[in-house]
Design an enzyme around this catalytic site. Structure first.
Site, PDB file in Angstrom:
ATOM      1  N   ARG A 161       0.821  -1.231   0.000  1.00 58.31           N
ATOM      2  CA  ARG A 161       0.000   0.000   0.000  1.00 58.31           C
ATOM      3  C   ARG A 161       0.850   1.274   0.000  1.00 58.31           C
ATOM      4  O   ARG A 161       0.403   2.317   0.466  1.00 58.31           O
ATOM      5  CB  ARG A 161      -0.959   0.050   1.197  1.00 58.31           C
ATOM      6  CG  ARG A 161      -1.978  -1.078   1.265  1.00 58.31           C
ATOM      7  CD  ARG A 161      -2.986  -1.011   0.126  1.00 58.31           C
ATOM      8  NE  ARG A 161      -4.173  -1.823   0.399  1.00 58.31           N
ATOM      9  CZ  ARG A 161      -4.277  -3.139   0.148  1.00 58.31           C
ATOM     10  NH1 ARG A 161      -3.271  -3.798  -0.398  1.00 58.31           N
ATOM     11  NH2 ARG A 161      -5.398  -3.781   0.428  1.00 58.31           N
ATOM     12  N   SER A 233     -10.754  -0.845   3.269  1.00 59.72           N
ATOM     13  CA  SER A 233      -9.957  -0.982   4.496  1.00 59.72           C
ATOM     14  C   SER A 233      -9.605   0.401   5.004  1.00 59.72           C
ATOM     15  O   SER A 233      -8.995   1.185   4.286  1.00 59.72           O
ATOM     16  CB  SER A 233      -8.661  -1.728   4.218  1.00 59.72           C
ATOM     17  OG  SER A 233      -8.912  -2.989   3.699  1.00 59.72           O
ATOM     18  N   GLU A 328      -4.994   3.411   6.236  1.00 56.25           N
ATOM     19  CA  GLU A 328      -4.771   3.330   4.786  1.00 56.25           C
ATOM     20  C   GLU A 328      -5.446   4.535   4.122  1.00 56.25           C
ATOM     21  O   GLU A 328      -4.978   5.051   3.112  1.00 56.25           O
ATOM     22  CB  GLU A 328      -5.355   2.024   4.237  1.00 56.25           C
ATOM     23  CG  GLU A 328      -5.145   1.892   2.747  1.00 56.25           C
ATOM     24  CD  GLU A 328      -5.675   0.610   2.132  1.00 56.25           C
ATOM     25  OE1 GLU A 328      -5.869  -0.392   2.840  1.00 56.25           O
ATOM     26  OE2 GLU A 328      -5.906   0.621   0.919  1.00 56.25           O
TER      27      GLU A 328
HETATM   28  N1  EPU Z   1     -10.468 -11.092  10.208  1.00 60.09           N
HETATM   29  C1  EPU Z   1     -11.129 -11.141  11.405  1.00 60.09           C
HETATM   30  N2  EPU Z   1     -12.111 -10.222  11.652  1.00 60.09           N
HETATM   31  C2  EPU Z   1     -12.459  -9.283  10.753  1.00 60.09           C
HETATM   32  C3  EPU Z   1     -11.793  -9.235   9.522  1.00 60.09           C
HETATM   33  C4  EPU Z   1     -10.783 -10.147   9.258  1.00 60.09           C
HETATM   34  O1  EPU Z   1     -10.814 -11.985  12.246  1.00 60.09           O
HETATM   35  O2  EPU Z   1     -13.374  -8.519  11.048  1.00 60.09           O
HETATM   36  C5  EPU Z   1      -9.445 -12.108   9.888  1.00 60.09           C
HETATM   37  C6  EPU Z   1      -9.983 -13.122   8.885  1.00 60.09           C
HETATM   38  O3  EPU Z   1     -10.652 -14.157   9.490  1.00 60.09           O
HETATM   39  C7  EPU Z   1      -8.726 -13.590   8.194  1.00 60.09           C
HETATM   40  C8  EPU Z   1      -7.835 -12.379   8.230  1.00 60.09           C
HETATM   41  O4  EPU Z   1      -8.351 -11.521   9.235  1.00 60.09           O
HETATM   42  O5  EPU Z   1      -8.099 -14.610   8.949  1.00 60.09           O
HETATM   43  C9  EPU Z   1      -7.742 -11.676   6.902  1.00 60.09           C
HETATM   44  O6  EPU Z   1      -9.032 -11.210   6.514  1.00 60.09           O
HETATM   45  P1  EPU Z   1      -9.397 -10.870   4.982  1.00 60.09           P
HETATM   46  O7  EPU Z   1      -9.063 -12.031   4.126  1.00 60.09           O
HETATM   47  O8  EPU Z   1     -10.782 -10.363   4.961  1.00 60.09           O
HETATM   48  O9  EPU Z   1      -8.354  -9.768   4.566  1.00 60.09           O
HETATM   49  P2  EPU Z   1      -7.781  -8.489   5.314  1.00 60.09           P
HETATM   50  O10 EPU Z   1      -6.355  -8.752   5.646  1.00 60.09           O
HETATM   51  O11 EPU Z   1      -8.691  -8.106   6.407  1.00 60.09           O
HETATM   52  C10 EPU Z   1      -6.828  -7.415   3.127  1.00 60.09           C
HETATM   53  C11 EPU Z   1      -6.903  -6.107   2.401  1.00 60.09           C
HETATM   54  C12 EPU Z   1      -8.216  -5.985   1.652  1.00 60.09           C
HETATM   55  C13 EPU Z   1      -8.303  -7.136   0.668  1.00 60.09           C
HETATM   56  C14 EPU Z   1      -8.209  -8.461   1.458  1.00 60.09           C
HETATM   57  C15 EPU Z   1      -8.144  -9.644   0.543  1.00 60.09           C
HETATM   58  C16 EPU Z   1      -5.558  -4.549   3.672  1.00 60.09           C
HETATM   59  C17 EPU Z   1      -5.548  -3.349   4.546  1.00 60.09           C
HETATM   60  N3  EPU Z   1      -6.761  -4.997   3.315  1.00 60.09           N
HETATM   61  O12 EPU Z   1      -7.842  -7.403   4.133  1.00 60.09           O
HETATM   62  O13 EPU Z   1      -8.172  -4.767   0.917  1.00 60.09           O
HETATM   63  O14 EPU Z   1      -9.513  -7.103  -0.057  1.00 60.09           O
HETATM   64  O15 EPU Z   1      -6.972  -8.476   2.218  1.00 60.09           O
HETATM   65  O16 EPU Z   1      -6.905  -9.717  -0.079  1.00 60.09           O
HETATM   66  O17 EPU Z   1      -4.500  -5.051   3.322  1.00 60.09           O
HETATM   67  C18 EPU Z   1      -8.785  -2.471   0.806  1.00 60.09           C
HETATM   68  O18 EPU Z   1      -7.582  -2.217   0.786  1.00 60.09           O
HETATM   69  O19 EPU Z   1      -9.650  -1.571   0.782  1.00 60.09           O
HETATM   70  C19 EPU Z   1      -9.209  -3.859   0.946  1.00 60.09           C
HETATM   71  C20 EPU Z   1     -10.473  -4.201   1.109  1.00 60.09           C
END
Ligand code: EPU
Length: 332
Positions: A161, A233, A328
């Protein structure tokens, strides 16, 4: 070129903040931007789809937005194609175009809100792919003197990012075009979480199925900004040291994590959920109930309302885990 004075930005930011700019200029070509720069009122803010901004009030200056919407193939080899994309192309229209044309590389980035120019600034990422993996060159205009400058991928200093356009050269160059290097050969990247399963359910790893799978997963977790104001995010996933991670894991053996340059990445959504904020509101701002990384405007929230919620979450995560979350979203 369209110039609007004292213009509402309500439709120009996905949080739906009803703020105004002294002036809003939509520029449709590099020549138009160069002309506009000759007597522009500063400060200047460049926006794309407004999907990573939180306006804290009216913008006392000029907002610049590109409406270059061309997509052109400018070169190709046996297995690659180089596509020059205008900064104002809606990002997902470009992904859809690639899917139809059989070009691989951006399908995992389906349905990300925003425009192509900002993709190169934010280094957007999802499901194991980042824009930097497929960006060849970023073509820009220097706001100070109107000169053109091309940045190669390595000159953009890309990281999670992050890019040179968000850091060292912040606010200095307007992106006009991004040249994407895509593959004509299938290159499915299905390593991320539930993606492979969803793709199999749809019938296997074609471009169309991967795109559809990503869209379904996103829709199940992320709110539609047209319905509920948000900027995806709100926080970045923090990278912690091994030591910090061991402390978290000793209390929470199920903590999810990923290896990352410089340490271990822990999902901010998970940290926030553990503080109890998921689904909760503070005034007119709330934490989305299906993904704690996303803050939403329940209707009528101001930038200050959302920031108050964000600051409270940052303090609570710090207190519980000793980890400092960074946003972000950019505060304006
Ligand atoms: N998780 C939780 N609780 C929550 C959300 C997530 O426990 O409320 C846990 C999930 O269970 C999982 C882990 O966190 O084990 C990762 O969750 P997720 O796959 O939803 O991805 P993220 O790391 O929360 C990132 C990006 C997203 C992108 C997803 C998929 C960032 C800041 N965000 O989210 O990007 O869509 O991975 O690759 O890196 C964005 O930048 O606007 C965005 C949506």
């Amino acid at each position: 070129m369209t110039i609007r004075d004292n213009c509402s930005l309500a439709g120009r930011n996905t949080f739906g903040m009803d703020v105004r700019a002294d002036s809003l200029i939509d520029w449709a070509s590099t020549d138009e931007l160069k002309k506009a720069l000759q007597d522009i009122v500063k400060p200047v803010l460049m926006i794309g789809g407004g999907s990573n901004l939180l306006f804290m009030g009216d913008f006392k200056g000029t907002v610049l937005h590109s409406t270059i919407t061309s997509i052109d193939i400018i070169g190709s080899t046996d297995d690659r194609v180089y596509v020059k994309v205008g900064a104002g192309v809606v990002w997902d229209d470009f992904v859809a175009w690639c899917t139809i044309n059989g070009f691989w590389g951006v399908e995992n980035l389906s349905a990300i809100p925003g425009e192509a120019g900002a993709s190169a600034v934010q280094n957007i990422g999802a499901y194991g792919v980042e824009a930097k993996d497929v960006i060849d060159t970023v073509q820009t205009i220097c706001l100070a003197d109107g000169t053109e400058r091309d940045f190669s991928n390595s000159e953009c200093n890309y990281a999670y990012r992050q890019s040179i356009f968000k850091n060292e050269l912040k606010g200095q160059y307007a992106v006009a075009y991004v040249i994407y290097a895509l593959s004509k050969m299938p290159q499915p990247k299905l390593g991320y979480g539930a993606l492979e399963q969803e793709v199999e359910r749809l019938g296997g790893p074609t471009l169309a199925n991967i795109r559809q799978a990503v869209i379904s997963i996103r829709n199940s977790k992320l709110p539609d900004p047209k319905v509920l104001g948000n900027a995806g995010s709100f926080f970045m996933n923090p990278v912690v040291t091994e030591q910090e991670f061991d402390i978290i894991r000793s209390n929470y053996p199920d903590v999810p994590s990923y290896p990352a340059p410089g340490g271990i990445k822990v999902p901010a959504g998970w940290l926030i959920e553990k503080t109890g904020w998921k689904g909760r509101s503070l005034g007119l701002a709330a934490v989305y109930d299906k993904q704690a990384l996303v803050l939403v405007n329940k209707g009528g929230a101001t930038g200050a309302d959302v920031k108050r919620l964000a600051d409270t979450i940052i303090a609570d995560v710090k207190q519980k885990f000793g980890v400092t979350l960074s946003t972000e979203v950019n505060y304006i």
